[in-house]
Design a protein around this motif. Structure first.
Motif, PDB file in Angstrom:
ATOM      1  N   LEU A 104       0.824  -1.201   0.000  1.00  0.00           N
ATOM      2  CA  LEU A 104       0.000   0.000   0.000  1.00  0.00           C
ATOM      3  C   LEU A 104       0.862   1.256   0.000  1.00  0.00           C
ATOM      4  CD1 LEU A 104      -2.742  -0.985   2.612  1.00  0.00           C
ATOM      5  CD2 LEU A 104      -2.670  -1.446   0.157  1.00  0.00           C
ATOM      6  N   VAL A 105       0.408   2.246  -0.761  1.00  0.00           N
ATOM      7  CA  VAL A 105       1.010   3.574  -0.768  1.00  0.00           C
ATOM      8  C   VAL A 105      -0.111   4.590  -0.605  1.00  0.00           C
ATOM      9  CG1 VAL A 105       2.981   2.922  -2.212  1.00  0.00           C
ATOM     10  CG2 VAL A 105       0.882   3.750  -3.294  1.00  0.00           C
ATOM     11  N   SER A 106       0.254   5.808  -0.196  1.00  0.00           N
ATOM     12  CA  SER A 106      -0.739   6.866   0.032  1.00  0.00           C
ATOM     13  C   SER A 106      -0.315   8.157  -0.646  1.00  0.00           C
ATOM     14  CB  SER A 106      -0.918   7.135   1.531  1.00  0.00           C
ATOM     15  OG  SER A 106      -1.347   6.000   2.223  1.00  0.00           O
ATOM     16  N   GLN A 107      -1.305   8.920  -1.087  1.00  0.00           N
ATOM     17  CA  GLN A 107      -1.080  10.247  -1.644  1.00  0.00           C
ATOM     18  C   GLN A 107      -2.226  11.150  -1.206  1.00  0.00           C
ATOM     19  OE1 GLN A 107      -1.437  11.241  -6.071  1.00  0.00           O
ATOM     20  NE2 GLN A 107       0.790  11.250  -5.815  1.00  0.00           N
ATOM     21  N   SER A 108      -1.910  12.408  -0.891  1.00  0.00           N
ATOM     22  CA  SER A 108      -2.935  13.349  -0.443  1.00  0.00           C
ATOM     23  C   SER A 108      -2.882  14.620  -1.269  1.00  0.00           C
ATOM     24  CB  SER A 108      -2.739  13.713   1.036  1.00  0.00           C
ATOM     25  OG  SER A 108      -2.850  12.593   1.873  1.00  0.00           O
ATOM     26  N   GLU A 109      -4.032  15.249  -1.401  1.00  0.00           N
ATOM     27  CA  GLU A 109      -4.127  16.570  -2.015  1.00  0.00           C
ATOM     28  C   GLU A 109      -4.704  17.536  -0.995  1.00  0.00           C
ATOM     29  OE1 GLU A 109      -6.313  19.005  -5.671  1.00  0.00           O
ATOM     30  OE2 GLU A 109      -6.651  16.851  -5.440  1.00  0.00           O
ATOM     31  N   VAL A 110      -4.096  18.705  -0.860  1.00  0.00           N
ATOM     32  CA  VAL A 110      -4.625  19.733   0.035  1.00  0.00           C
ATOM     33  C   VAL A 110      -5.824  20.375  -0.651  1.00  0.00           C
ATOM     34  CG1 VAL A 110      -4.140  21.870   1.269  1.00  0.00           C
ATOM     35  CG2 VAL A 110      -2.335  20.146   1.006  1.00  0.00           C
ATOM     36  N   ILE A 111      -6.997  20.282  -0.020  1.00  0.00           N
ATOM     37  CA  ILE A 111      -8.225  20.783  -0.639  1.00  0.00           C
ATOM     38  C   ILE A 111      -8.828  21.966   0.110  1.00  0.00           C
ATOM     39  CG2 ILE A 111      -8.777  18.574  -1.724  1.00  0.00           C
ATOM     40  CD1 ILE A 111     -10.773  18.064   0.552  1.00  0.00           C
ATOM     41  N   GLY A 112      -8.206  22.364   1.223  1.00  0.00           N
ATOM     42  CA  GLY A 112      -8.734  23.519   1.953  1.00  0.00           C
ATOM     43  C   GLY A 112      -7.787  23.986   3.037  1.00  0.00           C
ATOM     44  N   LEU A 113      -7.885  25.278   3.379  1.00  0.00           N
ATOM     45  CA  LEU A 113      -7.090  25.877   4.443  1.00  0.00           C
ATOM     46  C   LEU A 113      -7.926  26.950   5.129  1.00  0.00           C
ATOM     47  CD1 LEU A 113      -3.712  26.454   2.546  1.00  0.00           C
ATOM     48  CD2 LEU A 113      -4.084  24.775   4.360  1.00  0.00           C
ATOM     49  N   LYS A 114      -7.797  27.035   6.448  1.00  0.00           N
ATOM     50  CA  LYS A 114      -8.494  28.080   7.193  1.00  0.00           C
ATOM     51  C   LYS A 114      -7.704  28.393   8.450  1.00  0.00           C
ATOM     52  CE  LYS A 114     -12.987  29.251   9.268  1.00  0.00           C
ATOM     53  NZ  LYS A 114     -12.443  29.681  10.579  1.00  0.00           N
ATOM     54  N   GLN A 115      -7.149  29.602   8.528  1.00  0.00           N
ATOM     55  CA  GLN A 115      -6.417  29.990   9.732  1.00  0.00           C
ATOM     56  C   GLN A 115      -7.400  30.267  10.866  1.00  0.00           C
ATOM     57  OE1 GLN A 115      -2.739  32.276   9.620  1.00  0.00           O
ATOM     58  NE2 GLN A 115      -3.686  33.815  10.936  1.00  0.00           N
ATOM     59  N   PRO A 155       1.746  35.427   7.130  1.00  0.00           N
ATOM     60  CA  PRO A 155       0.420  35.825   6.646  1.00  0.00           C
ATOM     61  C   PRO A 155      -0.530  34.651   6.502  1.00  0.00           C
ATOM     62  CG  PRO A 155       2.054  35.915   4.886  1.00  0.00           C
ATOM     63  CD  PRO A 155       2.810  35.696   6.143  1.00  0.00           C
ATOM     64  N   ALA A 156      -1.795  34.920   6.768  1.00  0.00           N
ATOM     65  CA  ALA A 156      -2.821  33.882   6.638  1.00  0.00           C
ATOM     66  C   ALA A 156      -3.109  33.630   5.160  1.00  0.00           C
ATOM     67  CB  ALA A 156      -4.102  34.303   7.351  1.00  0.00           C
ATOM     68  N   PRO A 157      -3.273  32.374   4.761  1.00  0.00           N
ATOM     69  CA  PRO A 157      -3.658  32.101   3.377  1.00  0.00           C
ATOM     70  C   PRO A 157      -5.119  32.464   3.156  1.00  0.00           C
ATOM     71  CG  PRO A 157      -3.706  30.087   4.648  1.00  0.00           C
ATOM     72  CD  PRO A 157      -3.187  31.152   5.575  1.00  0.00           C
ATOM     73  N   ASP A 158      -5.516  32.579   1.904  1.00  0.00           N
ATOM     74  CA  ASP A 158      -6.936  32.743   1.612  1.00  0.00           C
ATOM     75  C   ASP A 158      -7.696  31.550   2.172  1.00  0.00           C
ATOM     76  OD1 ASP A 158      -6.425  35.093   0.258  1.00  0.00           O
ATOM     77  OD2 ASP A 158      -6.344  34.132  -1.719  1.00  0.00           O
ATOM     78  N   THR A 159      -8.834  31.822   2.783  1.00  0.00           N
ATOM     79  CA  THR A 159      -9.638  30.742   3.357  1.00  0.00           C
ATOM     80  C   THR A 159     -10.350  29.978   2.250  1.00  0.00           C
ATOM     81  OG1 THR A 159      -9.985  31.896   5.452  1.00  0.00           O
ATOM     82  CG2 THR A 159     -11.590  30.200   4.860  1.00  0.00           C
ATOM     83  N   VAL A 160     -10.137  28.667   2.242  1.00  0.00           N
ATOM     84  CA  VAL A 160     -10.851  27.763   1.335  1.00  0.00           C
ATOM     85  C   VAL A 160     -11.364  26.604   2.169  1.00  0.00           C
ATOM     86  CG1 VAL A 160     -10.697  26.235  -0.667  1.00  0.00           C
ATOM     87  CG2 VAL A 160      -9.397  28.370  -0.632  1.00  0.00           C
TER      88      VAL A 160
END
Length: 342
Positions: A104-115, A155-160
């Protein structure tokens, strides 16, 4: 040049980042034996090749949560090494059984950020996919984690905040190829209760309890190669090592055998919350509520949607206080789909 990895902090993530996680993991019967030693796990489909063959599978797959733990564990160095807490799950699907010998292997995608408003932490949302040696997806899920900032002044990233399904539709569930419960042996499985015996709204007290010990938690967390600091380093949380949330999930799932022995395979994870921290010495108990039922196209196979709640005390079926918050004794609130003989 630094050769060590201190882990990512909140400001190190960007929406769209793809994280390929080290290290590939070949699983074997050893994982099954250790899983069944750590938890009172005894669902028949994951215990007997002969029982699994009688249900149309080539052999007994590894427990669904072994797949979850291995896929999850790979993500920790890149996603939650500097986490304060793992906050929730959504859109989890088991896509293909995992058998001894699979890698098994794993991969992730960042789909959101909120400070967060304190400026010291933020929430990172990722979608993770685990694949076997053939490139076949075995599971995917979303989770969100509160992660420390290294520099509060960054700095805070744009909220997604991603839009995620609150509940998987039964049509989203993947039934393992060949699964057939028409010849299901209820005596061998341990209970006579079938899909038609459960009613939406029914609650089940699973009765038993298991006290969490430091040794077993440390063994489990290392088994899944989960390197999150809060599970090992007492300087991170002086009140005690935080028990890995997946350990609580597996313990509650195993306890649910008493009353749900025929909820054989987990195929969907709708939602999950680690409501309060679990520490060594806590005694985990569990109860379930039937939330929904659905037919499937597989012969003799029904889907049942369950709420699984783990607690460290208090009365069963008592989830929230008058303020709407989880009661302090509630550890886990998990919403999942399982497959059961009709």
């Amino acid at each position: 040049m630094a050769k060590t990895n201190a882990g990512r902090f909140f400001e190190d993530y960007a929406v769209g980042d793809v994280l390929t996680h080290a290290v590939p993991r070949t699983v074997s019967g050893g994982e099954r034996a250790l899983y069944h030693a750590l938890y009172p796990a005894r669902h028949a489909l994951f215990s007997s090749d002969e029982f699994a063959r009688s249900c149309g599978l080539p052999a007994s797959p590894l427990d669904d949560l072994v797949t979850f733990h291995v896929v999850f564990g790979k993500t920790v160095p890149d996603v939650s090494l500097n986490a304060v807490a793992n906050l929730g799950y959504a859109e989890g699907r088991w896509l293909h059984p995992v058998y001894p010998g699979d890698t098994l292997v794993s991969q992730s995608e960042v789909i959101g950020l909120k400070q967060n408003s304190n400026g010291k932490t933020g929430v990172v949302y990722v979608r993770t996919t685990g694949r076997n040696q053939h490139g076949t997806p075995v599971m995917d899920y979303c989770r969100w984690v509160m992660v420390r900032k290294k520099d509060p002044a960054a700095p805070a990233p744009d909220t997604v905040v991603p839009t995620l399904k609150p509940v998987l539709d039964p049509a989203d569930l993947v039934i393992p190829e060949g699964l057939d419960f028409t010849g299901y042996d209820f005596a061998q499985a341990g209970e006579p209760h079938r899909w038609g015996d459960y009613e939406v709204g029914e609650t089940i007290d699973h009765v038993d309890g298991v006290t969490v010990e430091e040794a077993e938690h440390m063994m489990a967390t290392r088994l899944w190669q989960n390197t999150a600091k809060v599970h090992f380093d007492l300087t991170q949380r002086p009140e005690g090592r935080l028990i890995y949330g997946g350990h609580v999930i597996s313990m509650a799932r195993a306890l649910s055998f008493n009353g749900l022995a025929n909820a054989q395979m987990i195929v969907g994870l709708n939602a999950g919350a680690h409501a309060n921290p679990c520490l060594a010495g806590d005694t985990i108990r569990a109860w379930s509520e039937v939330l929904d039922k659905a037919e499937t196209a597989a012969p003799g196979v029904g889907a049942i949607r369950l709420r699984l709640v783990a607690t460290k005390g208090g009365a069963p079926f008592d989830l929230r206080g008058e303020d709407g918050r989880y009661k302090p004794e509630v550890l886990l609130d998990l919403d999942y789909w399982a497959l059961m003989p009709i």
